[in-house]
Scaffold this motif. Structure first.
Motif, short mmCIF file in Angstrom:
data_model
loop_
_atom_site.label_atom_id
_atom_site.label_comp_id
_atom_site.label_asym_id
_atom_site.label_seq_id
_atom_site.Cartn_x
_atom_site.Cartn_y
_atom_site.Cartn_z
N ALA B 67 0.83 -1.20 0.00
CA ALA B 67 0.00 0.00 0.00
C ALA B 67 0.87 1.25 0.00
O ALA B 67 0.57 2.24 -0.68
CB ALA B 67 -0.93 0.00 1.21
N ALA B 68 1.98 1.19 0.75
CA ALA B 68 2.88 2.34 0.78
C ALA B 68 3.47 2.58 -0.60
O ALA B 68 3.55 3.72 -1.07
CB ALA B 68 3.98 2.09 1.81
N ALA B 69 3.89 1.50 -1.28
CA ALA B 69 4.49 1.64 -2.60
C ALA B 69 3.48 2.18 -3.61
O ALA B 69 3.84 2.94 -4.51
CB ALA B 69 5.04 0.30 -3.06
N ILE B 70 2.21 1.80 -3.48
CA ILE B 70 1.21 2.22 -4.46
C ILE B 70 0.65 3.60 -4.12
O ILE B 70 0.58 4.48 -4.97
CB ILE B 70 0.06 1.19 -4.54
CG1 ILE B 70 0.58 -0.16 -4.99
CG2 ILE B 70 -1.02 1.68 -5.49
CD1 ILE B 70 -0.40 -1.29 -4.81
N GLN B 257 14.26 1.97 8.88
CA GLN B 257 13.21 2.99 8.95
C GLN B 257 13.78 4.28 9.53
O GLN B 257 13.41 5.37 9.11
CB GLN B 257 12.08 2.46 9.84
CG GLN B 257 10.74 3.10 9.58
CD GLN B 257 9.63 2.35 10.30
OE1 GLN B 257 9.88 1.45 11.09
NE2 GLN B 257 8.40 2.71 10.01
N ALA B 258 14.71 4.12 10.48
CA ALA B 258 15.25 5.30 11.17
C ALA B 258 16.20 6.08 10.26
O ALA B 258 16.18 7.32 10.25
CB ALA B 258 15.97 4.87 12.44
N TRP B 291 9.55 4.31 -4.84
CA TRP B 291 8.86 3.16 -4.26
C TRP B 291 9.62 2.55 -3.09
O TRP B 291 9.06 2.20 -2.07
CB TRP B 291 8.61 2.09 -5.35
CG TRP B 291 9.86 1.43 -5.83
CD1 TRP B 291 10.85 2.02 -6.57
CD2 TRP B 291 10.29 0.10 -5.59
NE1 TRP B 291 11.86 1.14 -6.82
CE2 TRP B 291 11.53 -0.07 -6.23
CE3 TRP B 291 9.74 -0.99 -4.91
CZ2 TRP B 291 12.24 -1.26 -6.19
CZ3 TRP B 291 10.44 -2.18 -4.90
CH2 TRP B 291 11.69 -2.31 -5.52
N PHE B 292 10.94 2.46 -3.26
CA PHE B 292 11.79 1.84 -2.23
C PHE B 292 11.75 2.66 -0.94
O PHE B 292 11.55 2.14 0.15
CB PHE B 292 13.22 1.76 -2.78
CG PHE B 292 14.19 1.02 -1.89
CD1 PHE B 292 14.22 -0.36 -1.87
CD2 PHE B 292 15.08 1.72 -1.09
CE1 PHE B 292 15.13 -1.03 -1.06
CE2 PHE B 292 15.98 1.05 -0.28
CZ PHE B 292 16.00 -0.33 -0.27
N TYR B 293 11.89 3.99 -1.11
CA TYR B 293 11.85 4.89 0.03
C TYR B 293 10.52 4.75 0.77
O TYR B 293 10.46 4.63 1.99
CB TYR B 293 12.04 6.33 -0.45
CG TYR B 293 11.86 7.36 0.64
CD1 TYR B 293 12.90 7.67 1.53
CD2 TYR B 293 10.63 8.01 0.82
CE1 TYR B 293 12.73 8.59 2.53
CE2 TYR B 293 10.44 8.94 1.83
CZ TYR B 293 11.49 9.22 2.69
OH TYR B 293 11.32 10.14 3.69
N ARG B 294 9.42 4.74 0.00
CA ARG B 294 8.08 4.64 0.61
C ARG B 294 7.94 3.37 1.46
O ARG B 294 7.40 3.41 2.56
CB ARG B 294 7.01 4.60 -0.49
CG ARG B 294 6.81 5.91 -1.22
CD ARG B 294 5.76 5.67 -2.28
NE ARG B 294 5.39 6.89 -2.98
CZ ARG B 294 4.38 6.95 -3.85
NH1 ARG B 294 3.69 5.86 -4.12
NH2 ARG B 294 4.09 8.07 -4.45
N ILE B 296 10.30 1.42 2.88
CA ILE B 296 11.12 1.37 4.09
C ILE B 296 10.64 2.41 5.11
O ILE B 296 10.63 2.16 6.31
CB ILE B 296 12.62 1.59 3.74
CG1 ILE B 296 13.04 0.62 2.65
CG2 ILE B 296 13.49 1.40 4.99
CD1 ILE B 296 12.77 -0.84 2.94
N LYS B 297 10.22 3.55 4.61
CA LYS B 297 9.71 4.59 5.51
C LYS B 297 8.47 4.08 6.26
O LYS B 297 8.27 4.36 7.43
CB LYS B 297 9.35 5.84 4.67
CG LYS B 297 8.92 7.04 5.49
CD LYS B 297 10.13 7.69 6.15
CE LYS B 297 9.70 8.86 7.02
NZ LYS B 297 10.80 9.30 7.91
N ALA B 298 7.66 3.30 5.55
CA ALA B 298 6.39 2.87 6.15
C ALA B 298 6.57 1.67 7.09
O ALA B 298 6.01 1.66 8.18
CB ALA B 298 5.38 2.53 5.06
#
Lengths: 400, 338
Positions: B67-70, B257-258, B291-294, B296-298
């Motif tokens: 969901a984060a990637a999309i 994430q950090a 997408w990758f950032y989203r 790992i961030k999530a």
């Protein structure tokens, strides 16, 4: 030009039009044909489309899976079954387990239902209140709840196999009831012959005494002789030719009992829940049926000097049955269908092993559910047919 | 009769929705505005609702990452709790977009169900849970035992194979739901509860006295658990596959994430490719460059998700074992992002 009388249309066409019903005349017939054609076309579209979609998604379809090895075990089976049998065999195992629980459940539900109904109609205050309380309590609680109650709270509270309650070589524990198994011996055949002979003689006696009763008005009590015959003849045969069975007594070995016959607690819980629940409804149906018979019938019977029991048995119940039968059939069908709740307590019925385990192992939902639906439909239709036949016979004997 | 209604869903879906097979799942999900994710009915560590009704777990994190990637929003998900025996029908009928529900990858499931496994989120194996009071030390001492098992699982078949293979007798009592199964075990109806080892640890926590029960040392099967998607949509298959790979690769590259914001500015070529500052790998998947950032961030990387849900940071306390990265003694391995 002379106008003679018009010829009536041929019988066949006339009947056909009537069978199709609806509007008269050819326009009505054309509409019917059109309607049927549209229905067939829609059905065809659905099937063809489903097949095409299953193919593009490469979901396997068809009934080939039935020959495959099932690879899982089942806790209760009326026919020999191991994990290396086919899915078709699993289907049979599940079907027999469903039929088993339905037939026994229907029997007990009917017996309890009749007893409770008669109790509720009894002039005895206490008996009628207890029966009334039973009906109101049982029919107002959800069946699933009752099922889990019997399974987890009642049967689950029994001691483990190592501390089981032992009575006459039988053991009761939370693994079910283990009873000694009867193993046929050489003496079995003569005993069976003796039993059959006793039954034949008993029927002959009954025929004879009934003729005596109807023709000469003499009543003879025969049931003590009948019981004597039924027990005595096989006993004599057993004494002459040896015991018909030997007992295989269960012994505690490891975790469970080995040997003997075992009634699993899942079956017991399901039977108790289904039969007590359905009995509450049957009781009300029977009560309604009995009350529908005019009070004058009872009074007339009593004034003839018959006992209350005899009046019920010979006069009231046969008339009440005509009212009772159709809704009673409904209850039988409900019981059969409700038996699919077995899945929640792990009883291996058709719905659990076939529409459950086999379905998720093969993933062939459409085929398996269609087969399962077919089975429940067939069971219901057979039950209905049997009950209709009984109703028809009853109607004939009442001269209705 | 949930089963029957599912049947009609499937029949109608198969009968009328001629688009279903070739549909672009990504587009459908975007149009709908949320991802439909099939999860378990409650298995601590994998997919379990907390006291506020939020779903958490390793399997849930896969859906959150998707969901984060999309959508760049890990909460745009509709979770559909499914019993073991309903899960495949729900996927086939299109009720869910992805099944992330501790499901074992086997050949027959990969082929005949009309669905594909996209990877392995957890390497598991089947074990046995028994009461300590029985004084059993090995699964080979279980001859004549009564075994509780959840129906519709590979567990049921492994069980039959194991007892047959070791010439032992047993009685199987199969329940539709995991809760009923555990309840029957707890009530003493069975001597043994069998399931994947991770689940045994999770279910043991729910028992009245967890310390009275012990997981036997034998692991009798390979149970690689992973997400599933329908056949016929390769783009969607790739997306679900690479979301998991991204999490594993992130752990290998040390992205957490950090530190993800910091790492996104890194000059290292592999990180630049992953974060989309170099090239357009995310767009090739049909997603966005970040997408990758989203992801790992999530939800963090694979190791973080593992620790938080089933590992040392959770109640389950399961060791990484086989699920450790390949260069640290385990077998979790993801192809490179390039």
């Amino acid at each position: 030009m002379t106008t003679g009388p018009r010829k009536p249309p041929p019988q066949f066409v006339f009947r056909l039009k009537r069978a199709l019903g609806g509007r008269s005349g050819w326009s009505g017939l054309a509409l019917q044909v059109l309607f049927a054609a549209v229905l067939i076309w829609i059905a065809y579209e659905i099937v063809a489309n489903a097949r095409a979609n299953l193919e593009t998604q490469r979901i396997i379809s068809g009934f080939g899976f039935l020959r495959n090895n099932a690879g899982f075990d089942v806790s209760q089976s009326l026919v020999p079954y191991t994990g290396s049998d086919s899915y078709a065999w699993v289907f049979l195992v599940g079907l027999l387990n469903t039929i088993l629980v339905s037939v026994i459940g229907i029997f007990f539900a009917t017996v309890i239902g009749f007893i409770v109904a008669l109790g509720r109609l009894s002039p005895n205050w206490l008996v009628s209140r207890i029966a009334g309380g039973y009906v109101e309590l049982i029919r107002n609680l959800p069946l699933l709840f009752q099922l889990l109650f019997w399974y987890l709270a009642v049967l689950g509270a029994l001691p483990g196999p190592r501390q089981s309650i032992a009575v006459f070589g039988s053991y009761l524990s939370n693994r079910g009831l283990v009873i000694p198994r009867l193993i046929p011996e050489a003496g079995l055949a003569p005993v069976v012959v003796a039993l059959v002979a006793a039954i034949v003689v008993a029927f002959g006696l009954r025929y004879f005494t009934r003729r005596l009763l109807f023709e000469k008005g003499r009543a003879i009590t025969i049931w003590p002789y009948v019981i004597g015959l039924l027990i005595g003849l096989p006993l004599i045969a057993a004494l002459m030719f040896g015991a018909p069975f030997s007992l295989e007594v269960p012994v505690l070995k490891g975790f469970n009992f080995s040997g003997g016959t075992r009634v699993i607690p899942e079956l017991v819980a399901l039977l108790v829940a289904l039969s007590t629940y359905t009995a509450a409804f049957i009781a009300e149906i029977v009560r309604a049926g009995i009350l529908s018979v005019h009070r004058g019938q009872m009074e007339a019977g009593l004034s003839l000097g018959l006992s209350r029991g005899s009046v019920l048995r010979l006069i009231v119940v046969p008339q009440a049955l005509r009212v009772i039968l159709p809704p009673l059939t409904n209850q039988y069908l409900n019981l059969t269908k409700n038996s699919s709740l077995a899945v929640s307590i792990g009883y291996p019925d058709l719905f659990s092993v076939f529409a459950g385990t086999a379905l998720s192992q093969t993933g062939q939902a459409i085929e398996i559910l269609a087969m399962t639906m077919g089975v429940y439909l067939l069971l219901s239709l057979v039950t209905s047919a049997v009950m209709s036949f009984y109703g028809w016979r009853l109607g004939r004997s009442l001269g209705a | 009769m949930k089963r029957v209604s599912l049947f009609f869903t499937l029949a109608v879906a198969a009968g009328f929705a001629s688009q279903a097979a070739t549909a672009e799942t990504l587009k459908t999900v975007k149009d709908r505005g949320q991802l439909s994710c099939g999860v378990s009915t409650g298995l601590p560590g994998f997919s379990n609702p907390d006291d506020k009704g939020n779903w958490t777990g390793l399997d849930v994190d896969i859906c959150r990452a998707l969901a984060a990637a999309i959508f760049n929003d890990p909460s745009k998900i509709k979770f559909v709790p499914l019993s073991a025996k309903d899960r495949f029908t729900a996927l086939q009928s299109g009720e869910i977009d992805v099944l992330s529900r501790n499901t074992t990858w086997t050949l027959s499931r990969d082929t005949s169900l009309g669905a594909n496994f996209t990877g392995v989120t957890y390497y598991d194996g089947q074990g046995f849970l028994v009461k300590k009071s029985l004084k059993v030390n090995s699964a080979l001492e279980l001859n004549s035992a009564s075994v509780c098992v959840q129906t519709g699982t590979t567990t049921e078949q492994n069980l039959a194979d194991y007892f047959k293979g070791n010439n032992m007798k047993y009685e199987v009592i199969a329940f539709a739901g995991q809760d009923e199964t555990v309840k029957a075990y707890e009530s003493g109806r069975c001597d043994v509860f069998t399931s994947d080892v991770s689940q045994l640890y999770a279910e043991r926590l729910k028992l009245a006295n967890p310390a009275d029960h012990v997981v036997l040392p034998e692991v009798i099967s390979k149970e690689p658990l992973g997400p599933m998607v329908r056949h016929g949509d390769d783009q969607w298959f790739d997306i679900v596959k690479w979301v998991l790979f991204a999490m594993v690769d992130a752990e290998e590259m040390g992205v957490t994430q950090a530190n993800v914001d910091e790492m996104a500015k890194s000059d290292k070529p592999d990180l630049k490719r992953a974060f989309g500052t170099d090239g357009n790998l995310g767009e090739q998947l049909g997603l966005t460059k970040d997408w990758f950032y989203r992801i790992i961030k999530a939800v963090g990387n694979y190791g973080e998700s593992f620790d938080r849900n089933v590992g040392t940071g959770s109640k389950l306390q399961i060791a990484r074992g086989l699920n450790q990265l390949w260069n640290k003694g385990g077998i979790q391995y993801a192809p490179p992002i390039r």
